[in-house]
Design a protein around this motif. Structure first.
Motif, mmCIF file in Angstrom:
data_model
loop_
_atom_site.group_PDB
_atom_site.id
_atom_site.type_symbol
_atom_site.label_atom_id
_atom_site.label_comp_id
_atom_site.label_asym_id
_atom_site.label_seq_id
_atom_site.Cartn_x
_atom_site.Cartn_y
_atom_site.Cartn_z
ATOM 1 N N ALA A 23 0.730 -1.225 -0.073
ATOM 2 C CA ALA A 23 0.018 0.136 0.131
ATOM 3 C C ALA A 23 0.857 1.317 0.031
ATOM 4 O O ALA A 23 0.276 2.291 -0.480
ATOM 5 N N ALA A 24 2.205 1.260 0.528
ATOM 6 C CA ALA A 24 3.026 2.294 0.509
ATOM 7 C C ALA A 24 3.730 2.471 -0.770
ATOM 8 O O ALA A 24 4.055 3.695 -1.020
ATOM 9 N N ARG A 25 3.807 1.507 -1.630
ATOM 10 C CA ARG A 25 4.407 1.259 -2.917
ATOM 11 C C ARG A 25 3.336 2.155 -3.719
ATOM 12 O O ARG A 25 3.975 2.362 -4.998
ATOM 13 N N TRP A 26 2.294 1.986 -4.024
ATOM 14 C CA TRP A 26 1.277 2.125 -4.938
ATOM 15 C C TRP A 26 0.401 3.236 -4.456
ATOM 16 O O TRP A 26 0.094 3.338 -3.452
ATOM 17 N N ASP A 27 0.001 4.070 -5.490
ATOM 18 C CA ASP A 27 -0.857 5.231 -5.275
ATOM 19 C C ASP A 27 -2.011 5.308 -6.115
ATOM 20 O O ASP A 27 -1.958 4.564 -7.239
ATOM 21 N N PHE A 28 -3.135 5.546 -5.460
ATOM 22 C CA PHE A 28 -4.426 5.875 -6.465
ATOM 23 C C PHE A 28 -4.462 7.181 -6.753
ATOM 24 O O PHE A 28 -4.377 8.128 -6.253
ATOM 25 N N VAL A 29 -4.625 7.151 -8.241
ATOM 26 C CA VAL A 29 -4.904 8.531 -9.184
ATOM 27 C C VAL A 29 -6.045 8.457 -9.778
ATOM 28 O O VAL A 29 -6.250 7.516 -10.522
ATOM 29 N N ALA A 30 -6.940 9.536 -9.639
ATOM 30 C CA ALA A 30 -8.038 9.467 -10.785
ATOM 31 C C ALA A 30 -7.917 10.845 -11.552
ATOM 32 O O ALA A 30 -7.392 11.845 -11.150
ATOM 33 N N GLN A 69 -6.479 4.898 -11.742
ATOM 34 C CA GLN A 69 -5.290 4.013 -11.761
ATOM 35 C C GLN A 69 -4.698 3.807 -10.528
ATOM 36 O O GLN A 69 -4.926 4.357 -9.652
ATOM 37 N N ALA A 70 -3.936 2.653 -10.627
ATOM 38 C CA ALA A 70 -2.969 2.382 -9.518
ATOM 39 C C ALA A 70 -1.521 2.385 -10.047
ATOM 40 O O ALA A 70 -1.290 1.891 -10.753
ATOM 41 N N ARG A 71 -0.626 3.332 -9.475
ATOM 42 C CA ARG A 71 0.485 3.796 -10.069
ATOM 43 C C ARG A 71 1.600 3.329 -9.034
ATOM 44 O O ARG A 71 1.446 3.902 -7.879
ATOM 45 N N ARG A 72 2.611 3.132 -9.457
ATOM 46 C CA ARG A 72 3.920 2.936 -8.806
ATOM 47 C C ARG A 72 5.195 3.579 -9.316
ATOM 48 O O ARG A 72 5.371 3.417 -10.386
ATOM 49 N N VAL A 148 12.470 3.105 -17.702
ATOM 50 C CA VAL A 148 10.979 2.991 -17.213
ATOM 51 C C VAL A 148 11.123 3.444 -15.659
ATOM 52 O O VAL A 148 11.823 2.714 -15.165
ATOM 53 N N ASN A 149 10.388 4.446 -15.024
ATOM 54 C CA ASN A 149 10.463 4.525 -13.800
ATOM 55 C C ASN A 149 9.194 4.599 -13.009
ATOM 56 O O ASN A 149 9.043 5.112 -11.957
ATOM 57 N N SER A 150 8.181 4.159 -13.954
ATOM 58 C CA SER A 150 6.656 4.570 -13.427
ATOM 59 C C SER A 150 5.889 3.605 -14.244
ATOM 60 O O SER A 150 6.115 3.462 -15.422
ATOM 61 N N MET A 151 5.059 2.669 -13.146
ATOM 62 C CA MET A 151 3.983 1.790 -14.002
ATOM 63 C C MET A 151 2.780 2.043 -13.283
ATOM 64 O O MET A 151 2.650 2.014 -12.139
ATOM 65 N N ALA A 152 1.663 1.893 -14.259
ATOM 66 C CA ALA A 152 0.320 2.045 -13.750
ATOM 67 C C ALA A 152 -0.800 0.768 -14.285
ATOM 68 O O ALA A 152 -0.409 0.622 -15.607
ATOM 69 N N ILE A 153 -1.306 0.634 -13.419
ATOM 70 C CA ILE A 153 -2.672 -0.379 -14.045
ATOM 71 C C ILE A 153 -3.660 0.645 -14.058
ATOM 72 O O ILE A 153 -4.050 1.174 -13.040
ATOM 73 N N VAL A 154 -4.454 0.468 -15.065
ATOM 74 C CA VAL A 154 -5.263 1.938 -15.328
ATOM 75 C C VAL A 154 -6.533 1.329 -15.955
ATOM 76 O O VAL A 154 -6.660 0.648 -17.068
#
Length: 172
Positions: A23-30, A69-72, A148-154
């Motif tokens: 949960a600390a590694r992944w952020d929610f973004v809308a 999205q869930a972004r890391r 690559v320095n960011s990945m998101a499931i969207v």
């Protein structure tokens, strides 16, 4: 388009299995960061003996929106020889995306995007880096995986209820 995999690569490495403090590694973004009205959340859930990341939400294209999205973000480098990402996913049959970013992109909304469908049973989905396309005209072609320095499931681009769970992400 995504491809189901049948065998493991010797160069394959686990990027995230959602153990520890995922949960600390992944952020929610809308899209609300840009005035949109989509809503949702991410949560770490138990999936059998494993942990998984679940992205849920109401994706709305109203008010120029259309994503959750869930972004890391990360600083560790992927191998320059890597050829793609492998997801272990389950979902509601909808279309989802993986967005990748590099420090070379000139706008925060730019990314390299590839889509997949998350069905109602656990499946492994391979997405070769060659399937990622620039999100906007004028962007450079996909750079080395090591950039690559960011990945998101969207969940993106249409009006729908998003519900996708990712149990593991590998770089192969």
């Amino acid at each position: 388009m995504s491809v189901l995999f049948a065998e493991q690569s010797l160069m394959e490495t686990v990027f995230d299995d959602f153990s520890g403090d995922a949960a600390a590694r992944w952020d929610f973004v809308a899209d609300t960061v840009m005035g949109g009205v989509s809503s949702g959340h991410i949560e770490v859930v138990t999936s059998g003996p494993s942990k998984a990341l679940r992205l849920c939400g109401d994706v709305s294209t109203r008010n120029n929106g259309g994503f959750v999205q869930a972004r890391r973000r990360f600083s560790a480098r992927w191998s320059a020889e890597a050829t793609g990402v492998r997801l272990s996913v389950i979902g509601n049959g909808a279309r989802y995306f993986v967005f990748l970013k590099t420090p070379h992109l000139s706008r925060v909304w730019h990314s390299y995007r590839a889509q997949f469908v998350a069905g109602d049973g656990w499946q492994a989905v391979d997405i070769p880096f060659s399937m990622f396309a620039p999100s906007h005209m004028g962007m450079p072609a996909m750079v080395a995986p090591s950039d690559v320095n960011s990945m998101a499931i969207v969940a993106y681009g249409d009006d729908y209820d998003a519900d996708v769970t990712v149990r593991e992400i590998r770089v192969y």
